[in-house]
Design a protein around this motif. Structure first.
Motif, short mmCIF file in Angstrom:
data_model
loop_
_atom_site.label_atom_id
_atom_site.label_comp_id
_atom_site.label_asym_id
_atom_site.label_seq_id
_atom_site.Cartn_x
_atom_site.Cartn_y
_atom_site.Cartn_z
N UNK A 114 -10.50 -15.02 23.90
CA UNK A 114 -10.88 -16.11 23.00
C UNK A 114 -12.15 -15.73 22.24
N UNK A 115 -12.38 -16.40 21.13
CA UNK A 115 -13.62 -16.19 20.38
C UNK A 115 -14.78 -16.61 21.30
N UNK A 116 -15.77 -15.76 21.51
CA UNK A 116 -16.73 -15.99 22.59
C UNK A 116 -17.66 -17.18 22.43
N UNK A 117 -18.04 -17.52 21.24
CA UNK A 117 -18.99 -18.62 21.06
C UNK A 117 -18.31 -19.99 21.17
N UNK A 118 -17.24 -20.17 20.44
CA UNK A 118 -16.57 -21.47 20.38
C UNK A 118 -15.63 -21.71 21.56
N UNK A 119 -15.09 -20.64 22.12
CA UNK A 119 -14.06 -20.76 23.14
C UNK A 119 -12.67 -20.99 22.57
N UNK A 157 -18.73 -18.75 15.04
CA UNK A 157 -20.17 -18.80 15.31
C UNK A 157 -20.81 -20.04 14.73
N UNK A 158 -20.36 -20.44 13.55
CA UNK A 158 -21.05 -21.52 12.82
C UNK A 158 -20.29 -22.83 12.75
N UNK A 159 -18.97 -22.79 12.92
CA UNK A 159 -18.17 -24.00 12.74
C UNK A 159 -17.88 -24.32 11.28
N UNK A 160 -18.31 -23.46 10.38
CA UNK A 160 -18.09 -23.70 8.96
C UNK A 160 -16.69 -23.24 8.55
N UNK A 161 -16.16 -23.91 7.54
CA UNK A 161 -14.84 -23.54 7.04
C UNK A 161 -14.86 -22.11 6.52
N UNK A 189 -12.55 -26.90 32.89
CA UNK A 189 -13.44 -27.96 32.40
C UNK A 189 -14.62 -27.35 31.64
N UNK A 190 -15.17 -26.27 32.17
CA UNK A 190 -16.31 -25.64 31.49
C UNK A 190 -15.92 -25.13 30.11
N UNK A 191 -14.79 -24.45 30.02
CA UNK A 191 -14.34 -23.90 28.73
C UNK A 191 -14.00 -25.04 27.77
#
Length: 465
Positions: A63-68, A142-146, A115-117
């Motif tokens: 999975x993408x490490x920051x967002x999960x 990383x940012x949540x931006x589109x 639950x953690x993820x």
């Protein structure tokens, strides 16, 4: 060759780097494969478990490490042609949420790990870009931006959001009666689902539109007319407690003025029942029988237009019978080597791109997700294909997250040694529905889902409405 298929925005834009170097070759059955087959013959149950468990790694280990959340694609060799290792996909992440629940149910991970993820994912989604409640097709992990999927596709994507919400609702239902921490997680996901403004995406018409952008508004002008992969969008739109669509939106747009969606076409003595957009002779790519139905249980589900088990079973059986007939005489095709759907593809010149494989667009490339995800409809044929892939082509088709995205015996055992979230996800989830029915039961027993289905005129003998 262009494929005329009116639903698949993803086939136009999903792989912007259209051509890159092909990879993978070998004999039809290598000595390595023969040795492994001789040493260890898995039972059907063991084989299904191995495929599910290894494919699950896409959404857990990779999975993408920051967002999960789920990466749009995963290249085990690290060679991302667009430098997009942090691009996450909204729809594929919905399948990923359901895969995490399957992982808990099969003891691949603990409940506490899940639950953690999932808490990390919920926190990310709360703060990510949304457009009248809908998430974009792609986001930066990383940012949540589109991250624009195309020039004008830089806003809300309602269909991808629907696939995400299938998973969101399942997570909410799974944890709603758990510990205090789990109940809090359930409430987080409940708020995410309820924030989608489905009715706003009608643009004040009796239609649902796929896209809206704050910069380009409604310029993409893609109304969701059936039949394709988008049925779940209408179901969720009707189910929304605060932003529900009117039944007329479903009947006039999706069902094409109250019945134009119905088809009298027959192939291999099997009626198609509904008009598959741009693929009316044989039916469309098999993901049309998967994406809406990872949560929406087609068993005994019908409305005045069709019985949806029959729709999906017949489409799957037609795809299978076409591969058995093998009119183009491609190498390998047959009872244990079948399955045409959207995936990477290989051309005769060796270049690699992306297309919607289906009988009317057969390129000699099999997509493992097509047969594996069809296990709920045709388990015997699905497991036969799984076994053939695993035992006879393993050295070229099997990698760190299960079966690679595409394979061709025709082209010297070529394999696209890459993965896509939208192909890996349905395999994990449909195997789980085959084994336990977990995701179907979670989704179909959600009170507002039953209310939404009833509102649109659906009834289910299995779930009693």
């Amino acid at each position: 060759m262009k494929v005329k298929i009116t639903s698949l925005k993803s086939l136009v834009l999903a792989i912007p780097a259209l051509l890159f170097v092909a990879c993978g070759s070998g004999s039809s059955k290598s000595e390595e494969d023969k040795k492994e087959t001789t040493e260890k013959k898995l039972t059907d149950e063991q084989l299904v478990d191995v495929v599910q468990k290894e494919t699950f790694k896409y959404f857990w280990d990779y999975a993408e490490p920051n967002s999960g959340l789920a990466r749009e694609r995963f290249h085990p060799d690290g060679n991302y042609p667009q430098n997009d290792a942090h691009v996450v996909t909204t729809g594929g992440s919905g399948f990923g949420l359901m895969a995490i629940l399957a992982g808990i149910n099969q003891d691949y991970i603990t409940r506490e790990q899940g639950v953690e993820r999932l808490t990390r994912i919920a926190n990310f989604l709360e703060n990510a870009d949304r457009f009248h409640g809908a998430w974009p097709h792609w986001m930066n992990g990383n940012t949540g931006k589109v991250q624009p999927f195309g020039k004008k596709d830089n806003g809300g994507d309602l269909v991808e959001t629907a696939f995400l919400c299938e998973g969101i609702i399942c997570v909410r239902e799974f944890f709603k009666d758990g510990s205090e921490e789990e109940k809090a997680l359930s409430q987080k996901f409940d708020a995410l689902w309820k924030g989608v403004e489905w009715n706003w995406y009608t643009n004040n018409q009796n239609k649902l539109f796929w896209h809206w952008s704050p910069e380009y508004n409604w310029e993409m002008n893609f109304a969701l007319e059936g039949y394709n992969e988008c049925l779940i969008t209408y179901v969720l739109g009707a189910s929304s407690p605060d932003h529900s669509i009117k039944p007329e939106v479903y009947h006039e747009c999706w069902a094409r003025n109250g019945g134009g969606i119905k088809s009298d076409n027959v192939k291999y003595n099997l009626p198609l029942l509904v008009k598959h957009n741009g693929a009316e002779e044989y039916g469309g790519p098999l993901f049309w029988a998967h994406y809406s139905y990872v949560g929406l249980d087609p068993n005994q589900l019908a409305d005045k237009y069709a019985n949806y088990w029959d729709v999906n079973y017949n489409q799957t059986k037609i795809d299978y019978l076409y591969c058995v007939e093998n009119p183009k005489q491609y190498k390998g095709y047959g009872e244990n080597y079948w399955g045409l759907t959207a995936s990477y593809t290989r051309s005769e010149d060796g270049s690699v791109g992306y297309t919607a494989h289906m009988p009317s667009n057969d390129r000699g490339v099999i997509s493992p997700t097509a047969a594996v995800s069809s296990i709920v409809y045709m388990p015997t044929e699905s497991i036969a294909a799984m076994r053939n892939f695993y035992e006879n082509y393993k050295s070229t088709i099997w990698g760190p997250a299960g079966f690679y995205d595409a394979h061709s015996a025709e082209y010297d055992n070529w394999a696209a040694k890459r993965y896509l979230a939208i192909d890996q996800g349905p395999m994990v989830v449909m195997i789980e529905n085959y084994r336990s029915g977990l995701l179907w039961e979670l989704f179909m027993n959600a009170p507002e889902v039953q209310q939404g289905l009833t509102k649109l005129g659906f009834h289910s003998g299995k779930y009693g409405f």
